[in-house]
Design a protein around this motif. Structure first.
Motif, PDB file in Angstrom:
ATOM      1  N   LYS A  74       0.828  -1.200   0.000  1.00  0.00           N
ATOM      2  CA  LYS A  74       0.000   0.000   0.000  1.00  0.00           C
ATOM      3  C   LYS A  74       0.864   1.251   0.000  1.00  0.00           C
ATOM      4  O   LYS A  74       1.985   1.251   0.489  1.00  0.00           O
ATOM      5  CB  LYS A  74      -0.899   0.011   1.238  1.00  0.00           C
ATOM      6  CG  LYS A  74      -1.832  -1.184   1.349  1.00  0.00           C
ATOM      7  CD  LYS A  74      -2.662  -1.085   2.613  1.00  0.00           C
ATOM      8  CE  LYS A  74      -3.599  -2.292   2.736  1.00  0.00           C
ATOM      9  NZ  LYS A  74      -4.421  -2.212   3.975  1.00  0.00           N
ATOM     10  N   SER A 112      -3.374  -1.037  -3.185  1.00  0.00           N
ATOM     11  CA  SER A 112      -4.423  -0.100  -2.776  1.00  0.00           C
ATOM     12  C   SER A 112      -3.841   1.281  -2.531  1.00  0.00           C
ATOM     13  O   SER A 112      -2.617   1.450  -2.442  1.00  0.00           O
ATOM     14  CB  SER A 112      -5.113  -0.601  -1.502  1.00  0.00           C
ATOM     15  OG  SER A 112      -4.186  -0.637  -0.426  1.00  0.00           O
ATOM     16  N   ASP A 126      -7.244   6.274   1.869  1.00  0.00           N
ATOM     17  CA  ASP A 126      -8.445   7.105   1.689  1.00  0.00           C
ATOM     18  C   ASP A 126      -8.082   8.571   1.493  1.00  0.00           C
ATOM     19  O   ASP A 126      -8.781   9.305   0.795  1.00  0.00           O
ATOM     20  CB  ASP A 126      -9.368   6.955   2.897  1.00  0.00           C
ATOM     21  CG  ASP A 126      -9.970   5.564   2.963  1.00  0.00           C
ATOM     22  OD1 ASP A 126     -10.035   4.894   1.914  1.00  0.00           O
ATOM     23  OD2 ASP A 126     -10.369   5.147   4.067  1.00  0.00           O
ATOM     24  N   ASN A 178      -7.640  -4.226  -7.210  1.00  0.00           N
ATOM     25  CA  ASN A 178      -8.782  -5.098  -7.444  1.00  0.00           C
ATOM     26  C   ASN A 178     -10.086  -4.346  -7.190  1.00  0.00           C
ATOM     27  O   ASN A 178     -10.123  -3.112  -7.225  1.00  0.00           O
ATOM     28  CB  ASN A 178      -8.681  -6.357  -6.574  1.00  0.00           C
ATOM     29  CG  ASN A 178      -8.469  -6.022  -5.108  1.00  0.00           C
ATOM     30  OD1 ASN A 178      -9.002  -5.024  -4.619  1.00  0.00           O
ATOM     31  ND2 ASN A 178      -7.699  -6.828  -4.408  1.00  0.00           N
ATOM     32  N   ASP A 179     -11.138  -5.077  -6.881  1.00  0.00           N
ATOM     33  CA  ASP A 179     -12.452  -4.447  -6.758  1.00  0.00           C
ATOM     34  C   ASP A 179     -12.596  -3.568  -5.523  1.00  0.00           C
ATOM     35  O   ASP A 179     -13.613  -2.895  -5.358  1.00  0.00           O
ATOM     36  CB  ASP A 179     -13.546  -5.516  -6.749  1.00  0.00           C
ATOM     37  CG  ASP A 179     -13.706  -6.149  -8.118  1.00  0.00           C
ATOM     38  OD1 ASP A 179     -13.371  -5.474  -9.107  1.00  0.00           O
ATOM     39  OD2 ASP A 179     -14.138  -7.308  -8.198  1.00  0.00           O
ATOM     40  N   THR A 180     -11.589  -3.562  -4.637  1.00  0.00           N
ATOM     41  CA  THR A 180     -11.642  -2.643  -3.499  1.00  0.00           C
ATOM     42  C   THR A 180     -11.298  -1.220  -3.921  1.00  0.00           C
ATOM     43  O   THR A 180     -11.470  -0.287  -3.133  1.00  0.00           O
ATOM     44  CB  THR A 180     -10.670  -3.096  -2.389  1.00  0.00           C
ATOM     45  OG1 THR A 180      -9.329  -3.087  -2.904  1.00  0.00           O
ATOM     46  CG2 THR A 180     -11.010  -4.505  -1.917  1.00  0.00           C
ATOM     47  N   GLN A 186     -11.730   2.260  -5.163  1.00  0.00           N
ATOM     48  CA  GLN A 186     -12.914   3.119  -5.179  1.00  0.00           C
ATOM     49  C   GLN A 186     -12.804   4.147  -6.296  1.00  0.00           C
ATOM     50  O   GLN A 186     -12.333   5.271  -6.107  1.00  0.00           O
ATOM     51  CB  GLN A 186     -13.082   3.794  -3.819  1.00  0.00           C
ATOM     52  CG  GLN A 186     -13.354   2.781  -2.691  1.00  0.00           C
ATOM     53  CD  GLN A 186     -13.438   3.448  -1.334  1.00  0.00           C
ATOM     54  OE1 GLN A 186     -12.602   4.272  -0.977  1.00  0.00           O
ATOM     55  NE2 GLN A 186     -14.467   3.084  -0.575  1.00  0.00           N
ATOM     56  N   SER A 214     -17.533  -0.174  -9.880  1.00  0.00           N
ATOM     57  CA  SER A 214     -18.288   0.092  -8.654  1.00  0.00           C
ATOM     58  C   SER A 214     -19.466   1.013  -8.941  1.00  0.00           C
ATOM     59  O   SER A 214     -19.402   1.875  -9.816  1.00  0.00           O
ATOM     60  CB  SER A 214     -17.370   0.730  -7.607  1.00  0.00           C
ATOM     61  OG  SER A 214     -16.801   1.917  -8.117  1.00  0.00           O
TER      62      SER A 214
END
Length: 901
Positions: free
Chosen positions: A217, A243, A246, A265-267, A269, A293
């Motif tokens: 990360k 990732s 935020d 991946n699909d995490t 945002q 998403s």
């Protein structure tokens, strides 16, 4: 009066300091400081120039001249060296910590780019505290980035791309940076996470960390005051990131973000990234996204105009909110290479699109309406399952690709209503009917190849013809090649191959002066080859027609790179003027009635030569070699003499050489200023394992020698073992003698070896069994003796590959190598017959060997597939031989019958 004033003004200008001084930086002094000159000369002696002829700077430094006027050097008014640029100087070797470079304390600019330094970057780089510009790109530095780099507090631009820097990047590397605006560390081997300190540099506008090994990360930086960051461009592509924090959305100045080729991946945002107020470009291709998403952010407020989500695993329908991004201001959208099946309705594509790429998905039904496109647009719907045409509004000026879909029926007339198409690709579909004339008139690049188009090619092309590339290959077109194509003055590519065209090659094509690629192969065209075509064209393919006559003379300024005349009715010798074609890379003249000696005039640029099935004769001794040659097929001629007359040792491209291989590409002819789809893939017909195959792409790693069915004699030269990158070798059906040289075991990449139907003697070298890559081998019908060597491959070949050698024994033949005893059985004193243990051991060995073979055949799938492939190949070869024999017998009967008449 006016003239007088003008003269006074000119006098003043001539006396002004800026006019009299050639360099403003030297206004206060004529000489650099001796101490600075000494440091520069000391630096020159330290640096190793690999090739002095590459040096344009250091070679001119000397004690005599003022160092401030040396190339690559600039000074300030006091004579201090402030700028040093040693780019492209051919420097090799390392920099020491004690280098005089680090004592040039007044340096503000330093560039050592594009040299070959070895080792790490010295920590003493921090001594150059005044540096504002540092370029170490492509210098081959390795090791960790020195921790002292952060001491360069005046640095504005840091360029360290394309090196071998490794290790993690810590906060200490950037702590002292207060003025840095650009950081370029792409194409290195940096690992670990991205430090938070990068995002705290207030002046940083651009950072490029592309193509490293950064993982995990990005460090959380929510507690830091990053809202003042001026970061505009962020490139983290081609790493191993999973990732983002935020607080990433706090980087409000971001305009361009490239996160492609990572592990997101699909995490991820997406909607939060889209909320960045200044974001214009977002690239997320080559990640692990499987869905888009749901939209929780009003995308109409986004500033995005470029979105790339290609090469993911996104499935389902394209959500309708995609078209609402930026309130319809999106100009670039790439969703190619996913698993999309349709478009979520209702959808209103924006009028602003300049680029829309949906190729290589699973879209089906009717392709989306293009009526909304108002601008010149690149549209790619190729490699999908579309079955119907959509609606096309008049006035569109676009590049539309519908290649490789399931479109059927005739080409719709609405294409004719368009103002023009820059590129229209409808190839590889199921279209039928004739070609609308309007397509030929309104398109610049038209590809309707590989369909079911029939009828004639419309003639009467007007002088206003726009067409630059016309590809109608692999259809059912009839009639002749239109003479009026010569009116298309911009015509560069014409491919009408694999049709049913007849007539002659029109000489009017010589008037198309821009023509670079002409392919009329696999038709029914007859007549002679127009002289003009071999004068001007770089690529000419007339193969597999009924063309007769002689090969015309080649022009003094011949530009041919690719010439294919195979399987015609050409006669005579290859003209000596072929030597003028100094750029020729591939020549296929197989399957004709050409005669004469081997064409030694072939240029050194040659990579592919096919002369098989002709009437060439004599010894192919040329006293020169072709270092780029990778494929040579001169089978089925009357060549004679020794095989070594071909000078194999000079065929460098058939030898393992990493440096050479890296500089080669597959043989393809690119046309400047045209779409990449108009490029021409050069192919050649070769006989591989008894069957003719077309190599559509000739790759640099494919190497082949076929000298079969000639009258070569003597031994197989040891020098053939130097061709250790050779893949296919066929010397069969000659009169070669002597032993099989052990040097052939050096051909570690050999996939096929055919030495059959010769007069070779001796044993098969046991070293041959070590060729683990060998997939086919045939030494039948020679005079070989002894045991067949044992190896991982050689026992998998069929016995037919070794038949016709009376003295050979061992598997896969049924002939045992164990000597047979003829003496009567031993009788014991008690009258019982003694056991002949030799026979027992031989039988047991055979059972164990055959049982092992059956076990591998049953339980090893890959072995089983290869084994039955060999059976199929041998069966195919037998069938082909039978057919040839039958044709030969029929021919003889016809001759006899004619003789009787």
């Amino acid at each position: 009066m006016a003239v007088s004033l003008l003269l006074q003004l000119l006098f003043i200008v001539l006396l002004s300091p800026t006019f009299t001084k050639p360099n403003a930086t030297h206004a206060q002094t004529q000489y650099c400081l001796e101490s600075e000159k000494s440091l520069l000369l000391e630096l020159k002696n330290e640096l190793v120039v690999f090739n002095p002829s590459d040096s344009a700077i250091l070679v001119h430094w000397n004690q005599k001249d003022d160092c401030c006027f040396w190339k690559g050097v600039e000074c300030d008014d006091a004579g201090h060296v402030t700028s040093l640029r040693l780019d492209y100087e051919g420097i090799s070797g390392g920099l020491k910590e004690s280098s005089s470079l680090f004592r040039l304390n007044y340096l503000e600019e330093l560039s050592l780019a594009d040299n070959s330094f070895s080792g790490s970057l010295p920590h003493n780089i921090s001594n150059l505290a005044r540096l504002s510009y540092l370029d170490l790109s492509r210098c081959k530095f390795s090791g960790a980035i020195p921790s002292t780099l952060g001491n360069l507090t005046q640095l504005v631009d840091l360029e360290m791309a394309d090196n071998f820097f490794s290790g993690s990047v810590s906060s200490g590397h950037f702590e002292g940076f207060a003025s840095v605006e650009f950081i370029n560390l792409r194409y290195n081997s940096l690992s670990g996470s991205i430090p938070i300190s990068i995002f705290t540099i207030p002046s940083l506008a651009w950072i490029d960390l592309q193509h490293n090994q950064l993982s995990g990360k990005v460090d959380e930086f929510a507690m830091l005051n990053i809202s003042i960051s001026q970061l505009s461009v962020l490139d983290l592509s081609r790493n191993r990131l999973e990732s983002l924090p935020d607080s990433f959305i706090e980087l409000q100045s971001l305009s361009v973000v490239d996160l492609s080729d990572n592990l997101f991946n699909d995490t991820f945002q997406l909607d939060k990234i889209l909320s960045l107020p200044n974001l214009r470009v977002l690239t997320l291709s080559k990640n692990h996204l499987s869905r888009l998403s749901p939209n929780t952010f009003p995308v109409s407020q986004s500033s995005l105009d470029h979105l790339d989500l290609s090469d993911n695993k996104i499935a389902g329908e394209i959500p309708s909110w995609i078209w609402e991004i930026g309130n319809g201001s999106l100009t670039y959208l790439n969703l190619s290479c996913n698993m999309l099946v349709g478009l979520q309705k209702p959808y209103n594509m924006p009028h602003s699109f300049h680029f829309l790429d949906l190729h290589s998905n699973q879209l089906r039904g009717e392709f989306p309406s293009l009526s909304m496109l108002k601008h010149p647009a690149n549209v790619d719907f190729s490699d999908n399952y579309f079955e119907k045409f959509g609606i096309l509004e008049t006035g569109i000026d676009a590049r539309v690709s519908l290649r490789n879909n399931r479109l059927s029926g005739t080409v719709p007339t609405f294409f004719c209503k368009a103002a023009s198409f820059l590129v229209l690709d409808l190839s590889v579909n199921h279209l039928s009917g004739s070609i609308p004339r309007c397509l030929l008139e309104n398109s610049f690049v038209l590809n309707v190849g590989r369909n079911n188009i029939s009828g004639r090619i419309p003639d009467k092309f007007s002088p206003k013809c726009k067409i630059m590339s016309l590809d109608l290959r692999e259809n059912s077109l009839v009639g002749s090649v239109p003479i009026s194509l010569s009116n298309c003055s911009s015509l560069t590519v014409l491919n009408l191959s694999n049709n049913k065209l007849s007539g002659t090659v029109p000489t009017s094509l010589c008037k198309a002066t821009d023509l670079q690629i002409l392919d009329l192969s696999v038709n029914n065209i007859n007549g002679n080859i127009p002289l003009c075509l071999v004068k001007n064209l770089p690529a000419l393919n007339l193969g597999r027609n009924n063309i007769s006559g002689r090969v015309p003379n080649f022009a003094a300024n011949c530009s041919l790179q690719y010439l294919d005349l195979n399987n015609n009715n050409l006669i005579g010798e290859v003209p000596p003027s072929l030597k003028n074609c100094k750029l020729l890379k591939a020549m296929d003249a197989g399957g004709n009635a050409l005669e004469g000696p081997f064409p030694c005039m072939l240029p050194l640029s040659l990579r592919v030569l096919v002369l098989r099935d002709n009437r060439f004769h004599g010894e192919p001794r040329c006293n020169k070699s072709w270092p780029n040659l990778q494929i040579i097929d001169i089978a089925n001629n009357n060549f004679s003499g020794n095989v070594d007359s071909l000078s194999f040792s000079g065929w460098r491209q058939m030898m393992t050489d990493t440096v050479t291989k890296l500089s080669y590409k597959n043989l393809a002819f690119a046309v400047p200023n045209l779409n990449s789809s108009t490029g021409y893939k050069e192919e050649v017909s070769l006989t591989i394992k008894g069957a003719e195959r077309d190599l559509v792409k000739i790759w640099p790693d494919f190497t082949s020698i076929d000298l079969s069915c000639n009258r070569f004699q003597g031994g197989i030269p040891d020098s053939m073992g130097e061709l250790n990158a050779l893949y296919l070798l066929n010397l069969s059906h000659n009169t070669l003698t002597g032993a099989i040289p052990k040097s052939l075991s050096n051909l570690t990449g050999l996939g096929s070896l055919d030495l059959s139907a010769n007069q070779l003697t001796g044993t098969i070298p046991k070293e041959i069994a070590g060729l683990t890559f060998l997939q086919a081998m045939n030494v039948s019908h020679n005079k070989l003796v002894g045991e067949i060597p044992t190896g991982p491959q050689i026992q998998t070949f069929l016995s037919d590959c070794f038949e016709g050698n009376i003295g050979l024994c061992g598997l896969p033949l049924s002939i045992s190598c164990v000597k047979t005893h003829v003496s009567p059985p031993n009788v014991k004193s008690d009258g019982e017959t003694a056991i002949e243990w030799d026979y027992v051991f031989a039988a047991a060995g055979y059972v164990v060997g055959f049982g092992s073979f059956l076990w591998v055949l049953i339980f090893q799938r890959s072995f089983r597939e290869r084994y039955f492939d060999k059976i199929e190949d041998v069966f195919e070869k037998i069938v082909n031989l039978c057919k040839k024999k039958k044709r030969r017998d029929v021919g003889k009967r016809v001759v006899r019958n004619q003789g009787r008449r």
